[in-house]
Write an enzyme that holds these catalytic residues in place. Structure first.
Site, PDB file in Angstrom:
ATOM      1  N   GLU A  40      -1.133  -0.194  -3.157  1.00 35.43           N
ATOM      2  CA  GLU A  40      -0.281  -0.835  -2.126  1.00 35.43           C
ATOM      3  C   GLU A  40       0.426  -2.066  -2.706  1.00 35.43           C
ATOM      4  O   GLU A  40       1.577  -2.333  -2.400  1.00 35.43           O
ATOM      5  CB  GLU A  40      -1.101  -1.192  -0.880  1.00 35.43           C
ATOM      6  CG  GLU A  40      -1.822  -0.015  -0.215  1.00 35.43           C
ATOM      7  CD  GLU A  40      -0.987   1.248  -0.058  1.00 35.43           C
ATOM      8  OE1 GLU A  40       0.244   1.148   0.052  1.00 35.43           O
ATOM      9  OE2 GLU A  40      -1.581   2.352  -0.079  1.00 35.43           O
ATOM     10  N   TYR A  73       3.487  11.846  -5.649  1.00 30.03           N
ATOM     11  CA  TYR A  73       2.525  10.907  -6.210  1.00 30.03           C
ATOM     12  C   TYR A  73       2.168  11.266  -7.650  1.00 30.03           C
ATOM     13  O   TYR A  73       2.427  10.516  -8.575  1.00 30.03           O
ATOM     14  CB  TYR A  73       1.227  10.920  -5.386  1.00 30.03           C
ATOM     15  CG  TYR A  73       1.339  10.265  -4.035  1.00 30.03           C
ATOM     16  CD1 TYR A  73       0.883   8.970  -3.836  1.00 30.03           C
ATOM     17  CD2 TYR A  73       1.889  10.935  -2.955  1.00 30.03           C
ATOM     18  CE1 TYR A  73       0.976   8.360  -2.597  1.00 30.03           C
ATOM     19  CE2 TYR A  73       1.983  10.340  -1.714  1.00 30.03           C
ATOM     20  CZ  TYR A  73       1.525   9.042  -1.540  1.00 30.03           C
ATOM     21  OH  TYR A  73       1.627   8.439  -0.318  1.00 30.03           O
TER      22      TYR A  73
HETATM   23  N1  BES Z   1       3.326   4.603   1.603  1.00 30.73           N
HETATM   24  C1  BES Z   1       2.145   5.377   1.514  1.00 30.73           C
HETATM   25  C2  BES Z   1       1.769   6.024   2.804  1.00 30.73           C
HETATM   26  C3  BES Z   1       2.811   6.973   3.367  1.00 30.73           C
HETATM   27  C4  BES Z   1       3.597   7.765   2.541  1.00 30.73           C
HETATM   28  C5  BES Z   1       2.975   7.049   4.724  1.00 30.73           C
HETATM   29  C6  BES Z   1       4.554   8.609   3.088  1.00 30.73           C
HETATM   30  C7  BES Z   1       3.919   7.900   5.273  1.00 30.73           C
HETATM   31  C8  BES Z   1       4.719   8.677   4.454  1.00 30.73           C
HETATM   32  C9  BES Z   1       0.984   4.563   0.963  1.00 30.73           C
HETATM   33  O1  BES Z   1       1.349   3.661  -0.022  1.00 30.73           O
HETATM   34  C10 BES Z   1       0.060   5.523   0.289  1.00 30.73           C
HETATM   35  O2  BES Z   1       0.493   6.158  -0.623  1.00 30.73           O
HETATM   36  N2  BES Z   1      -1.181   5.616   0.721  1.00 30.73           N
HETATM   37  C11 BES Z   1      -2.170   6.515   0.134  1.00 30.73           C
HETATM   38  C12 BES Z   1      -3.080   5.774  -0.780  1.00 30.73           C
HETATM   39  C13 BES Z   1      -2.832   5.911  -2.230  1.00 30.73           C
HETATM   40  C14 BES Z   1      -3.914   5.243  -3.037  1.00 30.73           C
HETATM   41  C15 BES Z   1      -2.557   7.276  -2.732  1.00 30.73           C
HETATM   42  C16 BES Z   1      -3.030   7.045   1.258  1.00 30.73           C
HETATM   43  O3  BES Z   1      -2.876   6.583   2.379  1.00 30.73           O
HETATM   44  O4  BES Z   1      -3.846   7.914   1.010  1.00 30.73           O
HETATM   45 ZN    ZN Z   2       2.070   4.722  -1.753  1.00 28.37          ZN
END
Ligand code: BES
Ligand code: ZN
Length: 619
Positions: A309, A394
């Site tokens: 984050e 990702y």
């Molecule tokens: N920005 C994302 C969450 C997100 C992405 C919400 C696309 C809605 C649409 C956040 O930064 C994220 O990637 N969270 C991941 C954690 C990460 C360590 C992979 C999660 O929530 O699992």
């Molecule tokens: Zn993210």
């Protein structure tokens, strides 16, 4: 006649084709290409009784040579009461109309404006079912005495709690006046004050321009604990001390990132620890990341989420994906930077283990994805970005950047990434523009290292290229050997030297047990290593998933407790999927979901309702 034909052809190019052609954002119905707001002011009351945000939003709009007759904003499930405009300093009431409802994009709100209009104010309230808000009752919080609410606007949910041009292609600064009852406190992705107000009225400003999906709010019995000069925890009393301990390295993480990628530009970096129903692991709301409490493991084993984050403070918040097709520019870069931060703070072994676990998960997920959804520059027109969410942006995105890093070496690659952040700071970027930039500033600058064809394959083609990096972890190779020995009957479980294993090794162990493992062997594993009793939520998830897949029933009670107490999609959705794969678990799944559903966020409810619906259809 020719003219008429031309007109007809033009009209028949629907929004879908147009969005594809011009790299427009398909997911907004606003007219952001004709006129944009540059600043918004929110004046909202948090009404826990009605589960509504109510008040007004004021848009400052940029002067245009050719001002359109309407400002069109995105909305979803909002009640609009009144619209006013200010032109030449004079306020007046104005006409507004709500257009046709689109199941993905919501309802456009057109507000009549004049050529010299500079401000537009809309009086409205959100509805209790707003997709971007969750309203928790007292019982659903840790303290049980006060209610709690929070927003989750990414990707296209900001429009469910404010009428706004909801596209990451543009940016606004914002200010807000928020009122709650005096025993509660609102916080926002802005300049939070550690002090609580006596009358329940709070003012916020965010002087840096951000895309609308990063405007965020939460309210509840929220306490404050400072961790370091730039970092603090906001949360219910229950998590305050444990979170401050768990995340004490946050300041060091900021400094590690600054060393490679340049200054942290947002002043403060605080963490808001939410109740367990938060549907994500974390959300990078600027100055105040929203974080699930499920990562407070007690041993810092899951803090890569904080690094993630935080990394968005460069990739995502500073340089933003222009449309949701370009999400990999946010998440791929962030996963890469996250891992670099982890390497700086916790060393290379752990960083590599995290890469390897990520890649394994990706390969596992890719078995289920359609070919087209494995493309980084994914096609999303006509689809809800929530439904297309996967590990591709990702992990494939991260692997692409690791590939470039390995070919060019860090001495060339790190300055490129830093320059990319500097050159595009406070801008939105689409994939094609990035690829051009990459060609000019890295690929062609150092000829003979990576070809354009290789770049295009990574970005525009399905699957994983043959050039995909394979992280090698000695620790994991060891774990694998122990599994193989045990499986061949060469030694007992209790002989495996697990005393110093980290959570990562345990996760790898569980995820790499032989395909044909029996229920008896699962019972043996459980009685030796007590997986069912683990307090680490990632280990619990991996173990419960394996158990359901193999029909090992002894975990039922623990599984029920896990599904009822956690609302984070990553830790629950695949468990429901696995349960629904097996008819013998259907009634269990239905029973547990009936209990758990009221505590889940609308997003999680939507996803899991979908799974049950699919199963019922095919029954
Ligand atoms: N920005 C994302 C969450 C997100 C992405 C919400 C696309 C809605 C649409 C956040 O930064 C994220 O990637 N969270 C991941 C954690 C990460 C360590 C992979 C999660 O929530 O699992
Ligand atoms: Zn993210």
């Amino acid at each position: 006649m020719k003219k008429l034909l031309l007109l007809l052809t033009c009209l028949s190019i629907n929004a879908f084709a147009q969005a594809q052609q011009e790299n427009l954002d398909w997911h907004t119905l606003s007219n952001y290409q004709e006129v944009i707001s540059t600043h918004v002011h929110l004046d909202l009351e948090v009404d826990f009784k009605q589960k509504q945000l109510k008040g007004s939003i004021e848009h400052q709009i940029a002067p245009q040579a050719k001002m359109p007759s309407f400002l069109v904003l995105d909305t979803r499930d909002l009640a609009i009461h009144k619209a006013e405009i200010q032109s030449n300093g004079v306020w007046e009431k104005t006409e507004f109309t709500l257009g046709e409802y689109d199941p993905v994009r919501g309802t456009p709100l057109s507000i009549a404006i004049k050529p010299n209009t500079s401000k537009v104010k809309v009086y409205y309230n959100s509805n209790p079912q707003a997709s971007g808000l969750q309203w928790l009752s007292n019982e659903q919080t840790a303290g049980k005495k006060h209610p709690f609410m929070f927003s989750q606007s990414q990707a296209i949910h900001a429009r469910s709690w404010m009428p706004i041009q909801d596209t990451p292609a543009m940016r606004v600064t914002y200010s807000a006046r928020i009122t709650t009852t005096p025993n509660l406190r609102p916080v926002m992705s802005a300049d939070n004050s550690p002090e609580r107000s006596k009358d329940g009225v709070y003012q916020f400003t965010m002087p840096q321009a951000i895309p609308p999906y990063l405007i965020a709010i939460a309210a509840g019995d929220i306490r404050y604990k400072k961790m370091s000069k730039q970092t603090a925890i906001y949360s219910e009393e229950a998590y305050l001390d444990t979170a401050a301990k768990e995340f004490e390295d946050t300041q060091a993480m900021i400094e590690a990132a600054e060393k490679i990628y340049g200054p942290y530009r947002w002043n403060q970096y605080d963490l808001l620890i939410l109740p367990p129903s938060f549907p994500f692991g974390g959300m990078e709301n600027p100055r105040l990341s929203f974080i699930t409490p499920t990562v407070i493991a007690g041993d810092k084993s899951l803090v890569s989420l904080i690094a993630h984050e935080l990394a968005h403070s460069w990739s995502g918040n500073l340089v933003t994906n222009a449309t949701w097709r370009d999400l990999w520019l946010n998440e791929g870069f962030t996963s890469y930077v996250e891992n670099r931060i982890m390497e700086e703070i916790f060393g290379q072994d752990r960083a590599i283990m995290e890469q390897a676990l990520g890649k394994q998960e990706l390969l596992e997920e890719m078995k289920e994805l359609s070919k087209n959804d494995t493309i980084l520059h994914v096609e999303l027109a006509g689809r809800d970005p929530d439904d297309a969410f996967s590990d591709i942006p990702y992990v494939k995105g991260q692997l692409f950047l690791m590939f470039l890093e390995q070919r060019f070496g860090r001495e060339k690659f790190d300055p490129f990434v830093r320059k990319h952040f500097d050159d595009h700071a406070f801008q939105s970027l689409d994939t094609n523009t990035f690829v051009k930039y990459l060609m000019e500033n890295l690929i062609k600058k150092y000829p003979g290292i990576v070809t354009e064809k290789e770049v295009n394959e990574w970005v525009y083609q399905a699957g994983l290229p043959v050039t995909t990096p394979s992280p090698v972890s000695n620790a994991f190779d060891n774990v694998k050997k122990h599994i193989a020995n045990w499986h061949k009957g060469k030694g007992s479980l209790s002989d495996i030297p697990t005393k110093n294993w980290t959570i990562h090794e345990w996760l790898y162990f569980i995820n790499n047990l032989p395909e044909n493992i029996s229920k008896e062997q699962l019972a043996e594993l459980d009685s030796t290593f007590h997986f069912t009793q683990t307090t680490n939520n990632e280990v619990a998830f991996a173990w419960l998933l394996l158990s359901v897949n193999k029909g090992y029933d002894k975990v039922e009670q623990r599984l029920e407790q896990h599904l009822i107490s956690i609302g984070r999609r990553r830790l629950i959705v695949n468990l429901y999927k696995a349960l629904l794969e097996k008819p013998k678990y259907h009634s269990f799944a239905e029973k547990v979901y009936a209990k758990a559903r009221p505590g889940y966020h609308p997003l999680a409810q939507g996803t899991i309702d979908g799974l049950f619906h699919e199963k019922l259809k095919t029954k």
